[in-house]
Design a protein around this motif. Structure first.
Motif, PDB file in Angstrom:
ATOM      1  N   PRO A   1       0.836  -1.209   0.000  1.00 19.68           N
ATOM      2  CA  PRO A   1       0.000   0.000   0.000  1.00 19.68           C
ATOM      3  C   PRO A   1       0.863   1.248   0.000  1.00 19.68           C
ATOM      4  N   SER A   2       0.321   2.335  -0.477  1.00 19.38           N
ATOM      5  CA  SER A   2       1.029   3.608  -0.481  1.00 19.38           C
ATOM      6  C   SER A   2       0.949   4.237   0.906  1.00 19.38           C
ATOM      7  N   PRO A   3       1.751   5.284   1.155  1.00 22.51           N
ATOM      8  CA  PRO A   3       1.647   5.967   2.454  1.00 22.51           C
ATOM      9  C   PRO A   3       0.239   6.459   2.756  1.00 22.51           C
ATOM     10  N   TRP A   4      -0.463   6.967   1.719  1.00 20.08           N
ATOM     11  CA  TRP A   4      -1.826   7.451   1.941  1.00 20.08           C
ATOM     12  C   TRP A   4      -2.777   6.304   2.276  1.00 20.08           C
ATOM     13  N   GLN A   5      -2.589   5.162   1.624  1.00 18.04           N
ATOM     14  CA  GLN A   5      -3.418   4.007   1.946  1.00 18.04           C
ATOM     15  C   GLN A   5      -3.142   3.504   3.365  1.00 18.04           C
ATOM     16  N   THR A   6      -1.877   3.554   3.761  1.00 17.23           N
ATOM     17  CA  THR A   6      -1.522   3.166   5.123  1.00 17.23           C
ATOM     18  C   THR A   6      -2.155   4.108   6.141  1.00 17.23           C
ATOM     19  N   LEU A   7      -2.107   5.413   5.829  1.00 15.36           N
ATOM     20  CA  LEU A   7      -2.760   6.387   6.706  1.00 15.36           C
ATOM     21  C   LEU A   7      -4.266   6.125   6.763  1.00 15.36           C
ATOM     22  N   GLY A   8      -4.842   5.734   5.622  1.00 14.40           N
ATOM     23  CA  GLY A   8      -6.251   5.371   5.604  1.00 14.40           C
ATOM     24  C   GLY A   8      -6.539   4.146   6.465  1.00 14.40           C
ATOM     25  N   GLY A   9      -5.577   3.204   6.484  1.00 18.06           N
ATOM     26  CA  GLY A   9      -5.737   2.030   7.340  1.00 18.06           C
ATOM     27  C   GLY A   9      -5.758   2.410   8.816  1.00 18.06           C
ATOM     28  N   ILE A  10      -4.895   3.351   9.197  1.00 18.38           N
ATOM     29  CA  ILE A  10      -4.895   3.829  10.582  1.00 18.38           C
ATOM     30  C   ILE A  10      -6.223   4.508  10.896  1.00 18.38           C
ATOM     31  N   ALA A  11      -6.711   5.313   9.948  1.00 18.04           N
ATOM     32  CA  ALA A  11      -8.005   5.974  10.151  1.00 18.04           C
ATOM     33  C   ALA A  11      -9.129   4.946  10.287  1.00 18.04           C
ATOM     34  N   TYR A  12      -9.041   3.873   9.513  1.00 21.32           N
ATOM     35  CA  TYR A  12     -10.042   2.803   9.607  1.00 21.32           C
ATOM     36  C   TYR A  12     -10.057   2.186  11.008  1.00 21.32           C
ATOM     37  N   LEU A  13      -8.854   1.927  11.539  1.00 24.23           N
ATOM     38  CA  LEU A  13      -8.755   1.339  12.875  1.00 24.23           C
ATOM     39  C   LEU A  13      -9.304   2.282  13.939  1.00 24.23           C
ATOM     40  N   ILE A  14      -9.023   3.570  13.764  1.00 17.90           N
ATOM     41  CA  ILE A  14      -9.546   4.561  14.717  1.00 17.90           C
ATOM     42  C   ILE A  14     -11.067   4.626  14.634  1.00 17.90           C
ATOM     43  N   HIS A  15     -11.579   4.636  13.414  1.00 18.15           N
ATOM     44  CA  HIS A  15     -13.032   4.754  13.207  1.00 18.15           C
ATOM     45  C   HIS A  15     -13.775   3.576  13.818  1.00 18.15           C
ATOM     46  N   HIS A  16     -13.194   2.377  13.715  1.00 18.27           N
ATOM     47  CA  HIS A  16     -13.848   1.189  14.243  1.00 18.27           C
ATOM     48  C   HIS A  16     -13.428   0.894  15.688  1.00 18.27           C
TER      49      HIS A  16
ATOM     50  N   LEU B   1      -3.887  -2.403   6.374  1.00 17.04           N
ATOM     51  CA  LEU B   1      -3.911  -2.579   7.821  1.00 17.04           C
ATOM     52  C   LEU B   1      -2.641  -3.253   8.326  1.00 17.04           C
ATOM     53  N   VAL B   2      -2.081  -4.139   7.513  1.00 12.40           N
ATOM     54  CA  VAL B   2      -0.819  -4.797   7.893  1.00 12.40           C
ATOM     55  C   VAL B   2       0.281  -3.756   8.060  1.00 12.40           C
ATOM     56  N   VAL B   3       0.459  -2.915   7.043  1.00  9.50           N
ATOM     57  CA  VAL B   3       1.513  -1.902   7.106  1.00  9.50           C
ATOM     58  C   VAL B   3       1.181  -0.841   8.155  1.00  9.50           C
ATOM     59  N   ALA B   4      -0.104  -0.541   8.313  1.00 15.22           N
ATOM     60  CA  ALA B   4      -0.497   0.398   9.366  1.00 15.22           C
ATOM     61  C   ALA B   4      -0.089  -0.141  10.735  1.00 15.22           C
ATOM     62  N   GLY B   5      -0.331  -1.438  10.959  1.00  9.90           N
ATOM     63  CA  GLY B   5       0.093  -2.050  12.217  1.00  9.90           C
ATOM     64  C   GLY B   5       1.599  -1.995  12.399  1.00  9.90           C
ATOM     65  N   MET B   6       2.349  -2.225  11.320  1.00  9.69           N
ATOM     66  CA  MET B   6       3.809  -2.150  11.393  1.00  9.69           C
ATOM     67  C   MET B   6       4.271  -0.733  11.739  1.00  9.69           C
ATOM     68  N   ALA B   7       3.624   0.260  11.126  1.00 15.76           N
ATOM     69  CA  ALA B   7       3.995   1.650  11.397  1.00 15.76           C
ATOM     70  C   ALA B   7       3.706   2.024  12.849  1.00 15.76           C
ATOM     71  N   ILE B   8       2.571   1.576  13.352  1.00 11.64           N
ATOM     72  CA  ILE B   8       2.216   1.872  14.741  1.00 11.64           C
ATOM     73  C   ILE B   8       3.188   1.206  15.699  1.00 11.64           C
ATOM     74  N   ILE B   9       3.590  -0.017  15.388  1.00  8.93           N
ATOM     75  CA  ILE B   9       4.577  -0.713  16.219  1.00  8.93           C
ATOM     76  C   ILE B   9       5.883   0.077  16.270  1.00  8.93           C
ATOM     77  N   GLY B  10       6.314   0.566  15.107  1.00  8.51           N
ATOM     78  CA  GLY B  10       7.550   1.353  15.070  1.00  8.51           C
ATOM     79  C   GLY B  10       7.442   2.646  15.860  1.00  8.51           C
ATOM     80  N   ILE B  11       6.316   3.331  15.736  1.00  9.50           N
ATOM     81  CA  ILE B  11       6.136   4.605  16.449  1.00  9.50           C
ATOM     82  C   ILE B  11       6.125   4.385  17.958  1.00  9.50           C
ATOM     83  N   ILE B  12       5.405   3.364  18.408  1.00 13.57           N
ATOM     84  CA  ILE B  12       5.356   3.085  19.841  1.00 13.57           C
ATOM     85  C   ILE B  12       6.727   2.641  20.348  1.00 13.57           C
ATOM     86  N   GLY B  13       7.425   1.848  19.550  1.00  6.26           N
ATOM     87  CA  GLY B  13       8.773   1.437  19.939  1.00  6.26           C
ATOM     88  C   GLY B  13       9.700   2.629  20.109  1.00  6.26           C
ATOM     89  N   LEU B  14       9.598   3.591  19.210  1.00 11.26           N
ATOM     90  CA  LEU B  14      10.393   4.816  19.329  1.00 11.26           C
ATOM     91  C   LEU B  14      10.029   5.581  20.592  1.00 11.26           C
TER      92      LEU B  14
END
Length: 252
Positions: free
Chosen positions: A33-48, A217-230
């Motif tokens: 997915p592109s960065p925008w699609q990944t951001l959309g995945g994060i928004a999806y998780l927040i919305h639900h 959602l897979v890449v969104a989860g990976m990005a969130i893991i990285g941010i929290i790890g930081l």
């Protein structure tokens, strides 16, 4: 100048995002997915209302597993490092168990604790215990003898030497060990959640892959893991600025 230095990481991340988008546009088959699609995945998780739920579940397991390892491994490591005979007695069993990956314990963890939080906490504990134990042992053994001798010359009792000399001297190395071990804990919880539990960020990645190939959602989860790890690493690094610990670091 200081502002420019602080902006460098942000600029580097922006460049990586641009390169990521370019690579997606140039590739004929969009396998990621592109960065925008990944951001959309994060928004999806927040919305639900799933994002906070999964983050809290993962942090809960990491907190307990990591805290138990710190409470048990650090005092034990300091004791073993202080008493040479204890090191000679415990070192063989430590070196025997240390190379075993925490993930190799997954079948036993599920057998003992079932599928749930306890199994994941147990795996995180194992992943953190031995690195922290060895860090504490090495920290004690690397304390300059002049510190101990100076304490004895001032008439400090063994208990006072441990409290006023040993503990402050090993704190810098312990903080480094805590940073490394917390990263290990974050790695183990993701792997454990892919197998041993049905919630958390690791479960999110596997579930998104199995439920219709939702790679956004897979890449969104990976990005969130990285941010929290930081964020967790920065939290541990903040201990280096505690005034009572500063004497253990070289002056900048």
């Amino acid at each position: 100048m200081k502002l420019l230095v602080r902006l460098r990481p942000i600029a580097f991340i922006a460049v990586l995002l641009v390169l990521w988008q370019i690579a997606i546009d140039l590739h004929p088959i969009h396998i990621l997915p592109s960065p925008w699609q990944t951001l959309g995945g994060i928004a999806y998780l927040i919305h639900h209302k799933l994002l906070l739920k999964y983050i809290v579940a993962s942090l809960f397991r990491v907190t307990w597993g990591f805290a138990l390892a710190v409470v048990l491994a650090v005092p034990l490591g300091l004791t073993i490092g202080w008493y040479r005979r204890a090191e000679m007695a415990f070192n063989p069993i430590i070196q025997l168990l240390r190379p075993i990956s925490p993930l190799a314990w997954i079948p036993i963890a599920i057998l003992w604790f079932g599928v749930g939080d306890l199994a994941a906490i147990f795996l995180i504990f194992l992943g953190c215990f031995f690195p922290l134990l060895l860090t504490a042992i090495n920290a004690v053994q690397n304390v300059p003898a002049v510190y101990i001798n100076a304490g004895r010359n001032f008439g400090l009792t063994p208990t006072q030497i441990v409290r006023r000399v040993l503990y402050p001297a090993v704190v810098p190395q312990l903080i480094v060990g805590l940073r490394i071990t917390l990263g290990i804990a974050w790695l183990v919880v993701v792997a454990a959640e892919m197998i041993a539990v049905d919630s958390g960020l690791g479960f999110l990645i596997v579930d998104a892959r199995n439920a219709g190939n939702r790679y956004d959602l897979v890449v969104a989860g990976m990005a969130i893991i990285g941010i929290i790890g930081l964020a967790l690493d920065l939290a541990i690094r903040s201990l280096e600025h505690v005034k009572s610990f500063r004497w253990g670091y070289a002056e900048e």
